[in-house]
Design an enzyme around this catalytic site. Structure first.
Site, mmCIF file in Angstrom:
data_model
loop_
_atom_site.group_PDB
_atom_site.id
_atom_site.type_symbol
_atom_site.label_atom_id
_atom_site.label_comp_id
_atom_site.label_asym_id
_atom_site.label_seq_id
_atom_site.Cartn_x
_atom_site.Cartn_y
_atom_site.Cartn_z
ATOM 1 C CD GLU A 88 -3.103 3.033 -5.374
ATOM 2 O OE1 GLU A 88 -4.174 2.493 -5.725
ATOM 3 O OE2 GLU A 88 -2.121 2.398 -5.004
ATOM 4 N N GLY B 167 -0.754 -5.480 -9.155
ATOM 5 C CA GLY B 167 -0.074 -6.633 -8.591
ATOM 6 C C GLY B 167 -0.921 -7.889 -8.537
ATOM 7 C CG HIS C 269 -3.327 -0.995 -6.766
ATOM 8 N ND1 HIS C 269 -3.784 -0.270 -5.702
ATOM 9 C CD2 HIS C 269 -3.227 -2.270 -6.314
ATOM 10 C CE1 HIS C 269 -3.959 -1.067 -4.655
ATOM 11 N NE2 HIS C 269 -3.625 -2.299 -5.009
ATOM 12 N NE ARG D 149 -4.319 -1.308 0.167
ATOM 13 C CZ ARG D 149 -4.496 -2.420 -0.534
ATOM 14 N NH1 ARG D 149 -3.531 -2.856 -1.325
ATOM 15 N NH2 ARG D 149 -5.631 -3.077 -0.450
#
Length: 333
Positions: A271, A291, A289, A242
């Site tokens: 974000e 992943g 983002h 994060r």
């Protein structure tokens, strides 16, 4: 519940999951995939028996204060729950579930991709090719750094941290870690991992750092300006956890000053906004983002959401109920 519960889903989910939800429940889907506004979220909690949000939704005290008495389950589509006010949910008798375990391998794969991409300057090389400015091979062209034999420090040695360690060990890295508690001796031996009780001491000695702890009140800006200044000037920082775990402004300053070698970031502190100064740096690889963004992973997440809702509706405790445990002795999971 004698009738089908009203399940409101805040974002577009994989088609097989939405189809199954429609079979099991009275479901309101978000086919446009446009994020809910706060007004739309408030309307959803006023009507829903079960809410299915994602990590992009903010479910704070103000929103939960408007929840109807029948809202008893928030079945989060995602592992992280830092966007949900868990204390208020608990006070109002609302159970919160998440989707742990199914994203471990995907996130570890992405961590390794960044771990390779940053030191070897893969993103820079790709941009050179696309620009049409490549003039051919040169003995000193696009020189990066070897990762074999380097020291990797993993911050947070839970499922994902251990999966990263297994991959990194195969690439010849020396494995080190800092965690809220030391892992089992057998696991340490398998991973050939060295435990550091002091995060500060580990930061000062690593060549590559991988952030794999969750964002909680205890880990907000865990990598603060002070701690980032302990990092070696040639070291690389990888974050697939994060954005809030790192003081992003401090990281940018140290990258600009050449006091940190580079960074691979799949997550950002604010974000979807990305610090524009990051975009100006050549020594960073930036990803949106992604992943956990595999088809298999998303379907597995949806299956967990379905199981959590069905178990709850059938009168049982959902298997992935989130237990709030954010004391100072529980920094990482």
């Amino acid at each position: 519940m004698s009738k089908k519960p009203l399940v409101i889903v805040t974002r577009k989910l994989p088609d097989p999951i939405e189809t199954r939800m429609a079979e099991l429940f009275d479901v309101q889907l978000n086919l446009s995939d446009e994020p809910f506004t706060q007004d739309q979220m408030a309307d959803a909690v006023r009507r829903a028996d079960v809410l299915v949000p994602t990590v992009t939704d903010r479910i704070d005290t103000r929103i939960l204060a408007q929840a109807n008495p029948n809202l008893r389950l928030i079945a989060n589509f995602g592992t992280g729950v830092d966007h949900i006010d868990l204390a208020t949910a608990r006070q109002r008798g609302i159970t919160v579930t998440n989707t742990p375990g199914v994203l471990t391998e995907d996130t570890a794969d992405m961590t390794m991709a960044l771990l390779l991409a940053v030191p070897r300057r893969l993103s820079e090389g790709e941009r050179v090719i696309r620009s049409g400015k490549w003039e051919g091979w040169s003995p000193t062209g696009m020189l990066g750094h070897r990762i074999w034999g380097k020291r990797l420090g993993i911050i947070g040695m839970g499922r994902i941290g251990q999966a990263v360690a297994r991959r990194a060990k195969a690439f010849g890295l020396s494995i080190h870690y800092h965690n809220r508690r030391r892992i089992e001796v057998e696991m340490e031996a398998e991973l050939e991992a060295t435990y550091w009780e002091s995060l500060d001491q580990m930061l000062a000695r690593m060549d590559i750092l991988s952030v794999n702890c969750p964002h909680t009140p205890a880990t907000y800006h865990l990598l603060s300006d002070r701690r980032l200044r302990l990092v070696k000037p040639h070291a690389f920082i990888i974050n697939t956890s994060r954005g809030e775990v790192i003081d992003e402004n401090a990281l940018v300053r140290l990258l600009q000053q050449g006091k940190i070698g580079g960074a691979g970031l799949d997550v950002f502190e604010h974000e979807p906004a990305v610090n524009p100064k990051l975009l100006e740096l050549d020594n960073v690889v930036l990803l949106p983002h992604m992943g956990s963004a595999t088809i298999e992973g998303r379907i597995d997440m949806g299956e967990k959401v379905l199981i959590n809702i069905k178990t709850y509706v059938d009168g049982h405790t959902p298997p992935d109920r989130v237990i709030m445990d954010w004391g100072q002795d529980s920094l990482y999971s």
